[in-house]
Design a protein around this motif. Sequence first.
Motif, mmCIF file in Angstrom:
data_model
loop_
_atom_site.group_PDB
_atom_site.id
_atom_site.type_symbol
_atom_site.label_atom_id
_atom_site.label_comp_id
_atom_site.label_asym_id
_atom_site.label_seq_id
_atom_site.Cartn_x
_atom_site.Cartn_y
_atom_site.Cartn_z
ATOM 1 N N PRO A 185 0.799 -1.236 0.000
ATOM 2 C CA PRO A 185 0.000 0.000 0.000
ATOM 3 C C PRO A 185 0.829 1.282 0.000
ATOM 4 C CG PRO A 185 0.068 -0.878 2.209
ATOM 5 C CD PRO A 185 0.792 -1.867 1.335
ATOM 6 N N THR A 186 2.154 1.179 0.104
ATOM 7 C CA THR A 186 2.980 2.393 0.140
ATOM 8 C C THR A 186 3.763 2.573 -1.157
ATOM 9 O OG1 THR A 186 4.736 1.171 1.315
ATOM 10 C CG2 THR A 186 3.172 2.443 2.664
ATOM 11 N N ILE A 187 4.661 1.653 -1.432
ATOM 12 C CA ILE A 187 5.486 1.757 -2.643
ATOM 13 C C ILE A 187 4.665 1.451 -3.889
ATOM 14 C CG2 ILE A 187 7.475 0.778 -3.860
ATOM 15 C CD1 ILE A 187 8.818 0.430 -1.136
ATOM 16 N N GLY A 188 3.725 0.504 -3.785
ATOM 17 C CA GLY A 188 2.901 0.133 -4.945
ATOM 18 C C GLY A 188 2.184 1.309 -5.577
ATOM 19 N N PRO A 189 1.390 2.081 -4.828
ATOM 20 C CA PRO A 189 0.709 3.232 -5.423
ATOM 21 C C PRO A 189 1.665 4.293 -5.970
ATOM 22 C CG PRO A 189 -0.369 2.615 -3.391
ATOM 23 C CD PRO A 189 0.897 1.799 -3.474
ATOM 24 N N ALA A 190 2.821 4.467 -5.307
ATOM 25 C CA ALA A 190 3.789 5.449 -5.809
ATOM 26 C C ALA A 190 4.316 5.030 -7.175
ATOM 27 C CB ALA A 190 4.940 5.606 -4.813
ATOM 28 N N LEU A 191 4.596 3.740 -7.350
ATOM 29 C CA LEU A 191 5.047 3.250 -8.657
ATOM 30 C C LEU A 191 3.959 3.426 -9.705
ATOM 31 C CD1 LEU A 191 6.931 -0.005 -7.589
ATOM 32 C CD2 LEU A 191 7.946 2.125 -8.425
ATOM 33 N N LEU A 192 2.713 3.138 -9.323
ATOM 34 C CA LEU A 192 1.605 3.331 -10.253
ATOM 35 C C LEU A 192 1.453 4.794 -10.663
ATOM 36 C CD1 LEU A 192 -1.104 0.975 -8.724
ATOM 37 C CD2 LEU A 192 -0.078 0.753 -10.981
ATOM 38 N N LEU A 193 1.576 5.667 -9.696
ATOM 39 C CA LEU A 193 1.397 7.096 -9.945
ATOM 40 C C LEU A 193 2.485 7.651 -10.868
ATOM 41 C CD1 LEU A 193 -0.166 9.719 -9.229
ATOM 42 C CD2 LEU A 193 1.430 10.017 -7.349
ATOM 43 N N PHE A 194 3.719 7.253 -10.622
ATOM 44 C CA PHE A 194 4.838 7.870 -11.351
ATOM 45 C C PHE A 194 5.227 7.128 -12.615
ATOM 46 C CE2 PHE A 194 5.315 9.744 -7.163
ATOM 47 C CZ PHE A 194 5.445 11.070 -7.508
ATOM 48 N N PHE A 195 5.055 5.823 -12.616
ATOM 49 C CA PHE A 195 5.556 5.065 -13.761
ATOM 50 C C PHE A 195 4.488 4.242 -14.458
ATOM 51 C CE2 PHE A 195 9.082 5.366 -10.652
ATOM 52 C CZ PHE A 195 9.899 6.212 -11.393
#
Length: 197
Positions: A185-195
């Motif tokens: 729930p932390t790194i996953g959404p950030a990767l989705l958002l940016f890449f």
Amino acid sequence: MKVSAREGRDLLIAWLALGFAFSLLYVRGITPTNMTDVLVSDLFVAEFALSLATVGVAFLLHELAHKVVAVNFGQHAEFRADYGMLALAVAGGLAGFLFAAPGAVHHRGYITPKEHGLIALAGPLTNVVLAGVSLAVIPFAPDIGQRGLFINVLLAGFNMIPFGPLDGATVLDWSPVAYAAAAVPTIGPALLLFFGV
């Protein structure tokens, strides 16, 4: 939970400095000759209020979450602003590139590795909750919701990188299983958002 006079001052200054730095980043075209006019413009004042309500709140609630959990484990814990990093954030906002590290919660007293890991995890998970709140706010207040979603997803993901003094390194040292579960729930959404991964 007690807040000392120094801690209250540091929290207030960090909140205002972060709001100001991000406002400088989002309001483009500021030069030495027009700076005074821009800083008192309706556009800048509105941007400052938006940044205080989103970026400032995201950073400070992240830090206060660390404090709440640390105090719950019997620690003495207080937020301390990093004035050098806050000045760098303001300068970076003017330059069009921002790295913000407003300070940290310092705690002392005996704790187990699990308790230390849970203290570290509290900040990023708070940003996950705030990202969910921001997402729900978007239909009613798009500017606040979108900015809040962006900054909270960024903070949750960045802080869970397992490197150096970041929260992720502490969580991974405590439990690779807990780290893997928290990364979703932390790194996953950030990767989705940016890449778009």
